[in-house]
Design a protein around this motif. Structure first.
Motif, mmCIF file in Angstrom:
data_model
loop_
_atom_site.group_PDB
_atom_site.id
_atom_site.type_symbol
_atom_site.label_atom_id
_atom_site.label_comp_id
_atom_site.label_asym_id
_atom_site.label_seq_id
_atom_site.Cartn_x
_atom_site.Cartn_y
_atom_site.Cartn_z
ATOM 1 N N SER A 189 0.825 -1.205 0.000
ATOM 2 C CA SER A 189 0.000 0.000 0.000
ATOM 3 C C SER A 189 0.863 1.261 0.000
ATOM 4 O O SER A 189 0.516 2.255 -0.631
ATOM 5 N N GLU A 190 2.009 1.228 0.684
ATOM 6 C CA GLU A 190 2.918 2.373 0.632
ATOM 7 C C GLU A 190 3.438 2.582 -0.780
ATOM 8 O O GLU A 190 3.566 3.712 -1.243
ATOM 9 N N PHE A 191 3.759 1.492 -1.451
ATOM 10 C CA PHE A 191 4.252 1.584 -2.822
ATOM 11 C C PHE A 191 3.176 2.134 -3.753
ATOM 12 O O PHE A 191 3.453 2.989 -4.596
ATOM 13 N N LYS A 192 1.943 1.681 -3.579
ATOM 14 C CA LYS A 192 0.834 2.202 -4.393
ATOM 15 C C LYS A 192 0.659 3.697 -4.166
ATOM 16 O O LYS A 192 0.446 4.452 -5.109
ATOM 17 N N GLU A 193 0.749 4.144 -2.921
ATOM 18 C CA GLU A 193 0.626 5.568 -2.614
ATOM 19 C C GLU A 193 1.769 6.354 -3.245
ATOM 20 O O GLU A 193 1.574 7.439 -3.793
ATOM 21 N N PHE A 194 2.969 5.791 -3.199
ATOM 22 C CA PHE A 194 4.142 6.435 -3.793
ATOM 23 C C PHE A 194 3.966 6.598 -5.298
ATOM 24 O O PHE A 194 4.221 7.661 -5.859
ATOM 25 N N ILE A 195 3.492 5.562 -5.960
ATOM 26 C CA ILE A 195 3.294 5.608 -7.413
ATOM 27 C C ILE A 195 2.157 6.556 -7.765
ATOM 28 O O ILE A 195 2.217 7.281 -8.759
#
Length: 140
Positions: free
Chosen positions: A5-11
């Motif tokens: 989820s952190e990666f999705k938010e970053f992208i």
């Protein structure tokens, strides 16, 4: 918050996508400038220097030879022509990027000036303090 989820938010922020688009456009632009240098600039320089291809310029330290057994010994040379050609590529790319950023900053500055002119000016701290004193006197 999980790693996914952190990666999705970053992208999803958009900056990564902007960066990816910039890298792709930069790579394509680099190919355009390389083609310009290889196809137009360096042949003109080569013509001015007697028809020699700039990328072939070199300083030979020891020429090619044949040893006693008949084996060919390759030449040892400093190939500075390819370096010069790459340097010209870099200078042209850097100059065009400079011009692009200069134009972008000019457009950004004019857009900020228009937004600043359209927005009403906020009162200074002195005015806010005087208003606060006035309001407290009215209450008091």
């Amino acid at each position: 918050m999980g790693m996914v989820s952190e990666f999705k938010e970053f992208i999803a922020r958009g900056n990564v996508i902007d960066l990816a688009v910039g890298v792709v456009i930069g790579a394509a632009f680099g190919k355009i400038v390389t083609a310009l240098v290889d196809g137009i600039v360096m042949p003109a320089v080569g013509h001015l220097t007697g028809g020699v291809d700039v990328s072939d310029w070199k300083y030979v330290l020891s020429p090619a030879s044949v040893d006693a057994a008949g084996a060919e010994i390759a030449e040892v040379a400093i190939r500075y022509g390819a370096f010069i050609q790459t340097l010209v590529d870099f200078v042209l790319i850097a100059f065009v990027i400079f011009l692009f950023i200069k134009g972008y900053n000019r457009l950004k500055k004019s857009a900020e000036a228009e937004a600043e002119a359209a927005a009403p000016a906020e009162p200074s701290e002195d005015v806010l303090l005087l208003r606060e004193i006035r309001d407290s006197l009215k209450r008091g």
